[in-house]
Design a protein around this motif. Structure first.
Motif, PDB file in Angstrom:
ATOM      1  N   LEU A   1       0.713  -1.335  -0.076  1.00 37.35           N
ATOM      2  CA  LEU A   1       0.008   0.015  -0.039  1.00 37.35           C
ATOM      3  C   LEU A   1       0.814   1.083   0.145  1.00 37.35           C
ATOM      4  O   LEU A   1       0.491   2.222  -0.629  1.00 37.35           O
ATOM      5  CB  LEU A   1      -0.894   0.007   1.190  1.00 37.35           C
ATOM      6  N   ALA A   2       1.919   1.223   0.720  1.00 38.77           N
ATOM      7  CA  ALA A   2       2.817   2.234   0.908  1.00 38.77           C
ATOM      8  C   ALA A   2       3.478   2.732  -0.572  1.00 38.77           C
ATOM      9  O   ALA A   2       3.673   3.680  -1.062  1.00 38.77           O
ATOM     10  CB  ALA A   2       3.853   2.030   1.878  1.00 38.77           C
ATOM     11  N   ILE A   3       3.866   1.560  -1.325  1.00 36.14           N
ATOM     12  CA  ILE A   3       4.460   1.714  -2.689  1.00 36.14           C
ATOM     13  C   ILE A   3       3.337   2.291  -3.522  1.00 36.14           C
ATOM     14  O   ILE A   3       3.629   3.236  -4.579  1.00 36.14           O
ATOM     15  CB  ILE A   3       5.035   0.372  -3.203  1.00 36.14           C
ATOM     16  N   GLU A   4       2.198   1.763  -3.457  1.00 41.46           N
ATOM     17  CA  GLU A   4       1.003   2.216  -4.477  1.00 41.46           C
ATOM     18  C   GLU A   4       0.915   3.639  -4.274  1.00 41.46           C
ATOM     19  O   GLU A   4       0.674   4.335  -4.968  1.00 41.46           O
ATOM     20  CB  GLU A   4      -0.142   1.533  -4.113  1.00 41.46           C
ATOM     21  N   THR A   5       0.730   4.044  -2.892  1.00 39.40           N
ATOM     22  CA  THR A   5       0.480   5.743  -2.576  1.00 39.40           C
ATOM     23  C   THR A   5       1.766   6.418  -3.255  1.00 39.40           C
ATOM     24  O   THR A   5       1.736   7.415  -3.495  1.00 39.40           O
ATOM     25  CB  THR A   5       0.423   6.039  -1.294  1.00 39.40           C
ATOM     26  N   GLU A   6       2.929   5.956  -3.034  1.00 43.79           N
ATOM     27  CA  GLU A   6       4.103   6.755  -3.501  1.00 43.79           C
ATOM     28  C   GLU A   6       3.953   6.732  -5.061  1.00 43.79           C
ATOM     29  O   GLU A   6       4.316   7.792  -5.525  1.00 43.79           O
ATOM     30  CB  GLU A   6       5.536   6.026  -3.181  1.00 43.79           C
ATOM     31  N   HIS A   7       3.767   5.767  -5.834  1.00 51.44           N
ATOM     32  CA  HIS A   7       3.505   5.777  -7.222  1.00 51.44           C
ATOM     33  C   HIS A   7       2.367   6.790  -7.475  1.00 51.44           C
ATOM     34  O   HIS A   7       2.491   7.532  -8.520  1.00 51.44           O
ATOM     35  CB  HIS A   7       3.159   4.521  -7.841  1.00 51.44           C
ATOM     36  N   SER A   8       1.381   6.788  -7.009  1.00 52.50           N
ATOM     37  CA  SER A   8       0.123   7.612  -7.261  1.00 52.50           C
ATOM     38  C   SER A   8       0.439   9.036  -6.759  1.00 52.50           C
ATOM     39  O   SER A   8       0.073  10.185  -7.765  1.00 52.50           O
ATOM     40  CB  SER A   8      -1.048   7.429  -6.466  1.00 52.50           C
ATOM     41  N   VAL A   9       1.267   9.273  -6.019  1.00 50.15           N
ATOM     42  CA  VAL A   9       1.785  10.650  -5.661  1.00 50.15           C
ATOM     43  C   VAL A   9       2.751  10.996  -6.714  1.00 50.15           C
ATOM     44  O   VAL A   9       2.973  12.346  -7.181  1.00 50.15           O
ATOM     45  CB  VAL A   9       2.552  10.765  -4.217  1.00 50.15           C
ATOM     46  N   GLU A  10       3.578  10.247  -7.023  1.00 48.99           N
ATOM     47  CA  GLU A  10       4.625  10.732  -8.285  1.00 48.99           C
ATOM     48  C   GLU A  10       3.781  10.746  -9.447  1.00 48.99           C
ATOM     49  O   GLU A  10       4.325  12.005 -10.361  1.00 48.99           O
ATOM     50  CB  GLU A  10       5.647   9.435  -8.290  1.00 48.99           C
ATOM     51  N   GLU A  11       2.902  10.262  -9.787  1.00 50.97           N
ATOM     52  CA  GLU A  11       2.181  10.592 -10.968  1.00 50.97           C
ATOM     53  C   GLU A  11       1.329  11.841 -11.069  1.00 50.97           C
ATOM     54  O   GLU A  11       1.481  12.498 -12.010  1.00 50.97           O
ATOM     55  CB  GLU A  11       0.852   9.240 -11.237  1.00 50.97           C
ATOM     56  N   LEU A  12       0.866  12.307  -9.929  1.00 56.97           N
ATOM     57  CA  LEU A  12       0.273  13.591  -9.979  1.00 56.97           C
ATOM     58  C   LEU A  12       1.117  14.879  -9.583  1.00 56.97           C
ATOM     59  O   LEU A  12       0.745  15.828 -10.085  1.00 56.97           O
ATOM     60  CB  LEU A  12      -0.739  13.566  -8.613  1.00 56.97           C
TER      61      LEU A  12
END
Length: 55
Positions: free
Chosen positions: A39-50
């Motif tokens: 979940l932490a990795i997924e949130t990092e990727h979503s923040v990086e995309e935005l």
């Protein structure tokens, strides 16, 4: 164990189990270490995309 006592014991046990379903402890559901990491990795990727869109 006599018959009345055994019947009462089983009825009390069923009532206790049924009553326990209505009372939640408020304790959060257990999330495994691997799941938390995913979940932490997924949130990092979503923040990086935005973030590039905002800049």
């Amino acid at each position: 164990m006599n018959r009345k006592k055994k019947i009462n014991q089983t009825l009390k046990a069923k009532a206790k189990k049924a009553n326990a379903k209505f009372h939640n402890t408020g304790k959060p559901k257990y999330i495994s270490k691997a799941e938390r990491e995913r979940l932490a990795i997924e949130t990092e990727h979503s923040v990086e995309e935005l973030s590039p869109l905002k800049s």
